[in-house]
Design a protein around this motif. Structure first.
Motif, short mmCIF file in Angstrom:
data_model
loop_
_atom_site.label_atom_id
_atom_site.label_comp_id
_atom_site.label_asym_id
_atom_site.label_seq_id
_atom_site.Cartn_x
_atom_site.Cartn_y
_atom_site.Cartn_z
N GLY A 266 -1.69 -2.20 -15.33
CA GLY A 266 -2.22 -2.52 -13.78
C GLY A 266 -3.39 -1.78 -13.54
N ILE A 267 -4.12 -2.18 -12.50
CA ILE A 267 -5.20 -1.60 -11.68
C ILE A 267 -4.95 -1.52 -10.38
CG2 ILE A 267 -7.51 -1.97 -11.22
CD1 ILE A 267 -7.81 -4.00 -13.60
N ASP A 268 -5.70 -0.15 -9.97
CA ASP A 268 -5.56 0.22 -8.51
C ASP A 268 -5.69 -0.94 -7.47
OD1 ASP A 268 -4.63 2.60 -8.92
OD2 ASP A 268 -6.41 3.64 -8.48
N GLY A 269 -4.72 -1.30 -6.47
CA GLY A 269 -4.96 -2.27 -5.51
C GLY A 269 -4.77 -3.73 -6.10
N LEU A 270 -4.83 -3.88 -7.25
CA LEU A 270 -4.83 -5.23 -7.86
C LEU A 270 -3.37 -5.59 -8.26
CD1 LEU A 270 -8.11 -5.51 -9.49
CD2 LEU A 270 -7.70 -5.92 -7.34
N GLY A 271 -2.44 -4.93 -8.40
CA GLY A 271 -1.18 -4.97 -8.85
C GLY A 271 -1.06 -4.79 -10.42
N GLN A 272 0.20 -5.12 -10.97
CA GLN A 272 0.78 -4.92 -12.22
C GLN A 272 1.18 -6.03 -13.00
OE1 GLN A 272 3.29 -1.25 -12.42
NE2 GLN A 272 4.69 -2.54 -13.61
N GLN A 273 1.20 -6.05 -14.25
CA GLN A 273 1.55 -7.13 -15.39
C GLN A 273 2.65 -6.54 -16.06
OE1 GLN A 273 -1.61 -8.73 -17.62
NE2 GLN A 273 -2.56 -9.68 -15.90
#
Length: 283
Positions: A266-273
């Motif tokens: 994941g990346i801050d503010g961009l969500g998670q895979q």
């Protein structure tokens, strides 16, 4: 806005993650999240609409890639100095560019297939830039005006194919399922500083990558400007901006993916895979 695509492969519909946590349909507002729908004017029109009136999608199910109609999938190699060091390579004087086949694109939580005859399939969490306006010879100062938004990319690699089989890196980067995108295309107004985002990746609960876009050698605006000198960037084109340290190749000894494992990133503010790895013969 957090834009998304939901539904079965090949039958995805455009949607939006509302602030109340529901998925809302954009099917009556845009044909899909591609091309002119990603322009500044189109996104502003969506932003000014009454999102509360959009139909709720009761059971969105699978999330597809957050954009479609991708013309070019560009990647930047060795763009974190500490990742270059773990790879045993010098920090480049200019961005190292290579292409990834668009046929590698899948949804953020779809299975990842370990390729036939693979021995060194590896992971890479990366910040993806999605282009929204045609960009040719744009200045670094204006570059972000050509960006629709950002997304999470898992830039999977087969290191033997990439590094030991001669030629360019593309064949080690382009295997089917080697480019999960999403879950969201987050419009650039929600990410005021793309150079201050934490990004991470775990395999079976073990955190291998834990970095920040602060340590990128070439930042987002510089990359868009630089690449636009060599080719026109079109709406829907993706630039995957490189990965922080912690890839399998850099472990001592190296660690590579096997069937039956789970990657979470994941990346801050961009969500998670989250992806499960499967063997080629079982895909």
């Amino acid at each position: 806005m957090k834009l998304l695509r939901y539904g079965p492969p090949g039958g995805e519909l455009p949607g939006l993650l509302h602030t109340d946590g529901t998925v809302r349909s954009l099917a009556k507002m845009v044909d899909d999240l591609a091309g002119s729908a990603l322009s500044n004017s189109s996104l502003e029109s969506l932003r000014q609409s009454n999102l509360d009136d959009l139909p709720v999608v009761e059971a969105p199910g699978r999330l597809g890639p957050c954009v479609t109609g991708v013309g070019k999938f560009l990647c930047v190699g060795l763009n974190y100095s500490d990742h270059a060091a773990e790879s045993g390579m010098d920090v480049p004087a200019e961005p190292v560019l290579f292409m990834k086949a668009t046929s590698a694109i899948v949804g953020p939580n779809d299975d990842v297939v370990i390729p036939k005859d693979s021995t060194k399939t590896d992971w890479e969490v990366e910040l993806g830039i999605v282009i929204g306006e045609p960009a040719s010879h744009v200045s670094e100062q204006d570059a972000l005006n050509y960006v629709a938004g950002y997304c999470v990319v898992n830039d999977l690699s087969e290191r033997e194919f990439q590094l030991e089989r001669c030629g360019q890196w593309v064949k080690g980067k382009s295997c089917d399922t080697f480019a999960p995108l999403g879950p969201y295309l987050v419009t650039r107004d929600e990410i005021p500083n793309p150079q201050d985002l934490a990004l991470w990746l775990e395999v079976d609960g073990h955190r291998y990558q834990d970095g920040s876009t602060q340590t990128m050698v070439f930042g987002v605006a510089e990359l868009v400007s630089y690449i636009s000198r060599f080719m026109t960037l079109h709406p829907g084109d993706i630039i995957s901006t490189g990965t922080p340290p912690g890839v399998g190749l850099g472990q001592k000894p190296p660690v590579y993916l096997r069937p039956g494992q789970t990657m979470t990133l994941g990346i801050d503010g961009l969500g998670q895979q989250s992806q499960t790895t499967v063997a080629w013969e079982n895909a």
